[in-house]
Design a protein around this motif. Structure first.
Motif, PDB file in Angstrom:
ATOM      1  N   GLY A   1      -0.059   1.235   4.825  1.00 53.42           N
ATOM      2  CA  GLY A   1       1.185   1.334   4.086  1.00 53.42           C
ATOM      3  C   GLY A   1       2.270   1.919   4.966  1.00 53.42           C
ATOM      4  O   GLY A   1       2.041   2.264   6.135  1.00 53.42           O
ATOM      5  N   PRO A   2       3.493   2.031   4.474  1.00 54.69           N
ATOM      6  CA  PRO A   2       4.615   2.512   5.288  1.00 54.69           C
ATOM      7  C   PRO A   2       4.272   3.788   6.057  1.00 54.69           C
ATOM      8  O   PRO A   2       3.643   4.701   5.528  1.00 54.69           O
ATOM      9  N   ASP A   3       4.682   3.821   7.323  1.00 53.18           N
ATOM     10  CA  ASP A   3       4.434   4.974   8.191  1.00 53.18           C
ATOM     11  C   ASP A   3       5.468   6.051   7.872  1.00 53.18           C
ATOM     12  O   ASP A   3       6.624   5.956   8.271  1.00 53.18           O
ATOM     13  N   ASN A   4       5.036   7.079   7.147  1.00 49.56           N
ATOM     14  CA  ASN A   4       5.964   8.152   6.790  1.00 49.56           C
ATOM     15  C   ASN A   4       5.903   9.318   7.775  1.00 49.56           C
ATOM     16  O   ASN A   4       6.417  10.393   7.500  1.00 49.56           O
ATOM     17  N   THR A   5       5.270   9.085   8.949  1.00 46.98           N
ATOM     18  CA  THR A   5       5.264  10.118   9.991  1.00 46.98           C
ATOM     19  C   THR A   5       6.476   9.991  10.905  1.00 46.98           C
ATOM     20  O   THR A   5       6.659  10.811  11.812  1.00 46.98           O
ATOM     21  N   ALA A   6       7.285   8.949  10.714  1.00 48.30           N
ATOM     22  CA  ALA A   6       8.436   8.689  11.578  1.00 48.30           C
ATOM     23  C   ALA A   6       9.569   8.147  10.722  1.00 48.30           C
ATOM     24  O   ALA A   6       9.371   7.802   9.545  1.00 48.30           O
TER      25      ALA A   6
ATOM     26  N   PRO B   1       0.818  -1.220   0.000  1.00 46.39           N
ATOM     27  CA  PRO B   1       0.000   0.000   0.000  1.00 46.39           C
ATOM     28  C   PRO B   1       0.851   1.270   0.000  1.00 46.39           C
ATOM     29  O   PRO B   1       2.018   1.261   0.400  1.00 46.39           O
ATOM     30  N   ALA B   2       0.241   2.354  -0.407  1.00 48.98           N
ATOM     31  CA  ALA B   2       0.911   3.655  -0.346  1.00 48.98           C
ATOM     32  C   ALA B   2       1.082   4.062   1.112  1.00 48.98           C
ATOM     33  O   ALA B   2       0.379   3.564   1.993  1.00 48.98           O
ATOM     34  N   PRO B   3       2.029   4.955   1.413  1.00 50.68           N
ATOM     35  CA  PRO B   3       2.215   5.391   2.805  1.00 50.68           C
ATOM     36  C   PRO B   3       0.906   5.838   3.444  1.00 50.68           C
ATOM     37  O   PRO B   3       0.199   6.696   2.909  1.00 50.68           O
ATOM     38  N   GLY B   4       0.562   5.198   4.571  1.00 48.53           N
ATOM     39  CA  GLY B   4      -0.638   5.555   5.300  1.00 48.53           C
ATOM     40  C   GLY B   4      -1.918   4.965   4.776  1.00 48.53           C
ATOM     41  O   GLY B   4      -2.961   5.039   5.445  1.00 48.53           O
ATOM     42  N   GLU B   5      -1.895   4.366   3.584  1.00 49.67           N
ATOM     43  CA  GLU B   5      -3.111   3.784   3.013  1.00 49.67           C
ATOM     44  C   GLU B   5      -3.525   2.548   3.813  1.00 49.67           C
ATOM     45  O   GLU B   5      -2.696   1.706   4.159  1.00 49.67           O
ATOM     46  N   ILE B   6      -4.797   2.425   4.115  1.00 50.77           N
ATOM     47  CA  ILE B   6      -5.315   1.276   4.854  1.00 50.77           C
ATOM     48  C   ILE B   6      -5.814   0.219   3.885  1.00 50.77           C
ATOM     49  O   ILE B   6      -6.560   0.519   2.946  1.00 50.77           O
ATOM     50  N   VAL B   7      -5.387  -1.020   4.100  1.00 50.77           N
ATOM     51  CA  VAL B   7      -5.945  -2.161   3.385  1.00 50.77           C
ATOM     52  C   VAL B   7      -6.343  -3.188   4.431  1.00 50.77           C
ATOM     53  O   VAL B   7      -5.715  -3.301   5.486  1.00 50.77           O
ATOM     54  N   MET B   8      -7.382  -3.954   4.135  1.00 47.58           N
ATOM     55  CA  MET B   8      -7.872  -4.929   5.105  1.00 47.58           C
ATOM     56  C   MET B   8      -8.675  -6.003   4.395  1.00 47.58           C
ATOM     57  O   MET B   8      -9.125  -5.816   3.257  1.00 47.58           O
ATOM     58  N   SER B   9      -8.860  -7.112   5.074  1.00 49.03           N
ATOM     59  CA  SER B   9      -9.705  -8.167   4.533  1.00 49.03           C
ATOM     60  C   SER B   9     -11.164  -7.747   4.651  1.00 49.03           C
ATOM     61  O   SER B   9     -11.510  -6.886   5.473  1.00 49.03           O
TER      62      SER B   9
END
Length: 462
Positions: free
Chosen positions: A397-402, A30-38
């Motif tokens: 997706g990757p946490d780009n806040t840190a 996923p894109a940074p911060g994007e949520i994906v789930m079942s």
């Protein structure tokens, strides 16, 4: 926005739940911060990390209508009576990582594995080579959720990385098993070989009288000697335990002790005794935590390959390292059955490894929800311990806040109908699973949850 990547991820989830395993490709990240789930998971809410706590969120405990969330700077209390409206009640600033927590009655026990110049909440870092430095257990009275009071500290050898509560059968005392490791000849209060745990006795009528009453040596033979090789091929030596999970009503406990997995007899909580030991010299790098199934006939051990600061959920590391290992308990011994690791590959910037989780209380099935740092939250059915299957997941997706390799879910626990995830940087997430395999758990009401102190599932409505 429903992206193609999200569609592919959901298709993967549906196929996986049908029994197949499809590892994700790099394009599926996923894109940074994007949520994906079942499809069977709902994201209910997120409560951002309080500004007062400047460091990362860590472990959690639950009691009644409240969730307690640790942080390297202290802890927070949340009102979860209405999970969709989960709200912050108060934050206590009291630095000293990593604030692994347990709650019992009006008491909260917090682990400090960070050498401090004293035991106060205004303490600062001080080298463990200084004899006067302090680390260990802090005890708070949390009867007033809006105004917790720090009432006692107990210093322990090598500090307290984690803690495990073992109540006595009479209800007069609670024991704390303190796990710690990494001794050093230069540390006056943390000398090698440190093959022990510390046992603290807390009289419930006078918790300020809490004190260390025993330091049992669990590894008189020294434990596993380890393998000194660069990451990812090194194997940790045993110099104490990382985590112990107790099942007091059954008189047993399981320890994840760096280089060894152990079973303990805790019928006398003041004198825990090792009854079985197992090692994995092929795939396990660091025995991190343990969870029993509800009947106490299986144990899930986790391997914290890379210490939680490496990108281990990728093709290079493979499916058997940084994973769960499932063992059946047969005639008092541990028999290996299988490994499980999430199949969704993560980016090289994402720390990902098997971490803290708890059972979902479905009688007759063995189902666990678990955190995987930036690998997200996974729900696994291990009723057949030789063939565990993921049945649900949630991730960002990757946490780009840190900075890279410093984000994701520390813990994920099921409590009274909802899944709670403690995210390093992004706060407390609340999820709802809707699945035929787990829906019976909705009627099970628990009064408290300390994941390292297991109890048999209560009856529905209790």
């Amino acid at each position: 926005m429903f992206t193609l990547r999200r569609a592919l991820t959901l298709v993967t989830a549906v196929v996986a739940m049908a029994g197949a395993v499809l590892p994700a490709q790099a394009a599926d990240i996923p894109a940074p911060g994007e949520i994906v789930m079942s499809p069977n998971i709902q994201h209910v809410t997120n409560v951002p990390k309080p500004e007062a706590l400047a460091d990362i969120h860590t472990d959690m405990a639950f009691q009644g209508d409240y969730a307690y969330v640790g942080n390297y700077y202290g802890f927070s209390i949340y009102d979860i009576k209405r999970p969709k409206r989960t709200s912050l009640v108060n934050s206590v600033v009291c630095p000293g990582g990593q604030m692994d927590m347990s709650v019992y009655g009006n008491l909260l026990f917090g682990s400090v594995d960070s050498s401090r110049n004293d035991d106060s909440c205004s303490s600062t870092s001080q080298p463990a080579s200084v004899k006067e430095s302090w680390e260990g257990i802090r005890i708070f009275d949390v009867s007033d959720k809006a105004n917790p009071k720090y009432i006692k500290s107990v210093e322990t050898n090598c500090g307290s990385h984690t803690n495990t509560l073992v109540p006595d059968r009479k209800g007069e005392n609670v024991y704390i098993y303190v796990s710690s490791y990494s001794p050093n000849a230069a540390f006056p209060d943390c000398q090698p070989p440190h093959d022990l745990i510390s046992v603290i006795k807390v009289p419930l009528r006078d918790p300020t009288a809490a004190a260390v009453i025993a330091t049992p040596n669990l590894f008189p033979d020294g434990g596993y000697g380890g393998v000194q090789l660069p990451y990812p091929d090194g194997k940790s030596a045993t110099t104490g335990c990382h985590d112990i999970t107790a099942f007091p009503e059954k008189g047993i406990a399981a320890g994840a002790c760096m280089g060894d997995g152990i079973l303990l007899d805790i019928r006398n909580p003041e004198q825990p005794k090792v009854t079985a030991t197992v090692r994995d010299e092929t795939n396990f790098a660091f025995w991190h935590s343990a969870t029993f199934n509800n009947t106490g006939t299986k144990v899930i051990f986790t391997d914290e390959l890379g210490g939680g600061t490496r990108a281990t959920c990728n093709e290079a590391i493979g499916p058997n390292r940084g994973a769960n290992a499932y063992y059946d308990i047969v005639n008092g011994k541990l028999q290996f059955r299988s490994y499980f690791k999430i199949s969704r590959h993560q980016a090289d910037t994402e720390n990902c490894v098997a971490h803290n989780g708890s059972l979902i209380p479905v009688k007759g099935r063995d189902i666990m929800v678990q955190a995987w740092y930036q690998g997200g939250i996974s729900v696994v059915d291990f009723t057949d311990s030789a063939h565990p299957q993921e049945i649900a997941f949630f991730e960002r997706g990757p946490d780009n806040t840190a900075p890279a390799l410093s984000g994701g879910f520390w813990s994920a626990y099921y409590y009274n109908g909802y899944i709670y995830g403690s995210d390093f940087n992004l706060g407390l997430d609340v999820l709802k699973i809707n699945d035929w395999r787990t829906n019976r758990a909705n009627g099970v009401k628990m009064r408290s949850l300390n994941a390292q102190t297991q109890t048999s599932y209560p009856e529905h409505g209790h």
